[in-house]
Design a protein around this motif. Sequence first.
Motif, PDB file in Angstrom:
ATOM      1  N   ILE A 138       2.363   6.289   8.288  1.00 45.40           N
ATOM      2  CA  ILE A 138       2.590   4.860   8.065  1.00 45.40           C
ATOM      3  C   ILE A 138       1.863   4.038   9.126  1.00 45.40           C
ATOM      4  O   ILE A 138       1.200   3.037   8.818  1.00 45.40           O
ATOM      5  N   MET A 139       1.950   4.447  10.378  1.00 48.00           N
ATOM      6  CA  MET A 139       1.285   3.700  11.454  1.00 48.00           C
ATOM      7  C   MET A 139      -0.236   3.719  11.280  1.00 48.00           C
ATOM      8  O   MET A 139      -0.907   2.707  11.511  1.00 48.00           O
ATOM      9  N   THR A 140      -0.770   4.849  10.877  1.00 50.73           N
ATOM     10  CA  THR A 140      -2.219   4.961  10.682  1.00 50.73           C
ATOM     11  C   THR A 140      -2.689   4.008   9.594  1.00 50.73           C
ATOM     12  O   THR A 140      -3.744   3.366   9.719  1.00 50.73           O
ATOM     13  N   ALA A 141      -1.910   3.887   8.526  1.00 51.86           N
ATOM     14  CA  ALA A 141      -2.273   2.962   7.451  1.00 51.86           C
ATOM     15  C   ALA A 141      -2.126   1.508   7.898  1.00 51.86           C
ATOM     16  O   ALA A 141      -2.977   0.661   7.591  1.00 51.86           O
ATOM     17  N   GLU A 176       0.835  -1.187   0.000  1.00 53.60           N
ATOM     18  CA  GLU A 176       0.000   0.000   0.000  1.00 53.60           C
ATOM     19  C   GLU A 176       0.873   1.242   0.000  1.00 53.60           C
ATOM     20  O   GLU A 176       1.642   1.460   0.945  1.00 53.60           O
ATOM     21  N   PRO A 177       0.757   2.090  -1.025  1.00 57.77           N
ATOM     22  CA  PRO A 177       1.524   3.341  -1.005  1.00 57.77           C
ATOM     23  C   PRO A 177       1.008   4.275   0.095  1.00 57.77           C
ATOM     24  O   PRO A 177      -0.187   4.363   0.346  1.00 57.77           O
ATOM     25  N   VAL A 178       1.932   4.955   0.748  1.00 62.21           N
ATOM     26  CA  VAL A 178       1.602   5.997   1.714  1.00 62.21           C
ATOM     27  C   VAL A 178       2.307   7.267   1.254  1.00 62.21           C
ATOM     28  O   VAL A 178       3.543   7.347   1.294  1.00 62.21           O
ATOM     29  N   GLY A 179       1.515   8.237   0.813  1.00 69.93           N
ATOM     30  CA  GLY A 179       2.108   9.429   0.238  1.00 69.93           C
ATOM     31  C   GLY A 179       3.018   9.068  -0.911  1.00 69.93           C
ATOM     32  O   GLY A 179       2.736   8.133  -1.677  1.00 69.93           O
TER      33      GLY A 179
END
Length: 259
Positions: A70-73, A35-38
């Motif tokens: 990152i942690m939220t995702a 999953e990309p994050v930003g």
Amino acid sequence: MTQPDANLQNLLESVAAGEINPAVALEKLKHFAYEPVGDFARIDHHRKLRTGFPEVIWGQDKTPDQIAQIMTAMRQRSSVVMATRIESTVYAQLETKVAGLAYYPSARICAIAPANIEPEYPGTIGILSAGTADLPVAEEAAVTATLCGFQVQRLWDVGVAGIHRLLNNRHVIDSASVLIVVAGMEGALPSVVAGLADCPVIAVPTSIGYGASFGGLAPLLTMLNSCAAGVGVVNIDNGFGAAILAGQILRTAAKLNRL
């Protein structure tokens, strides 16, 4: 629909049509999801499926905002989310951005995790430190192992300069299924422990010591040159890596017992 989503739909349709059997599909899924994050991270959600352990965030050198995103995702798909090498000043910023965040100051780890984590695997990881100054690395190993579902027993400050402290606590060595031994200075403790233990010993050199220890290089070389059999060595100050290696040893033993 994104490319990963389209690929997943095609895979599921192939299984439903009988073109791919479920076992083959599972193998494909092991190398599938991220999953990309930003524009700065790609979370490997299927790492636990492939390797037995989820992805863990290396906190050092990341900004608090990057770590928080990152942690939220990651928390959307995992009950335990962990970040290592988090200084107290960084945690102070993170706790305003991420709800339910716990902090382990000695280990420099922050995590989203249940209040009580029951051991998921059999066996005990015994963790020994030579000196009090080695505790940050030893605690990194202990907290990592606990968050990953392993039972941990700690024994601190039992270095070879006072060998009676170790010998008076032989029960920790005798009861362990695998041992992590953390030492700086000359790094002799893992060799001594391995001469007493009937289980694998993972040696962790630390950067603690006077100038001639060369920031942990001297204990690293001592451990690599150990005369005791059954000693494996991880990198300097790598308590996290030692915990994961110990966990893999116990996971493999559990897997073999199921065969």
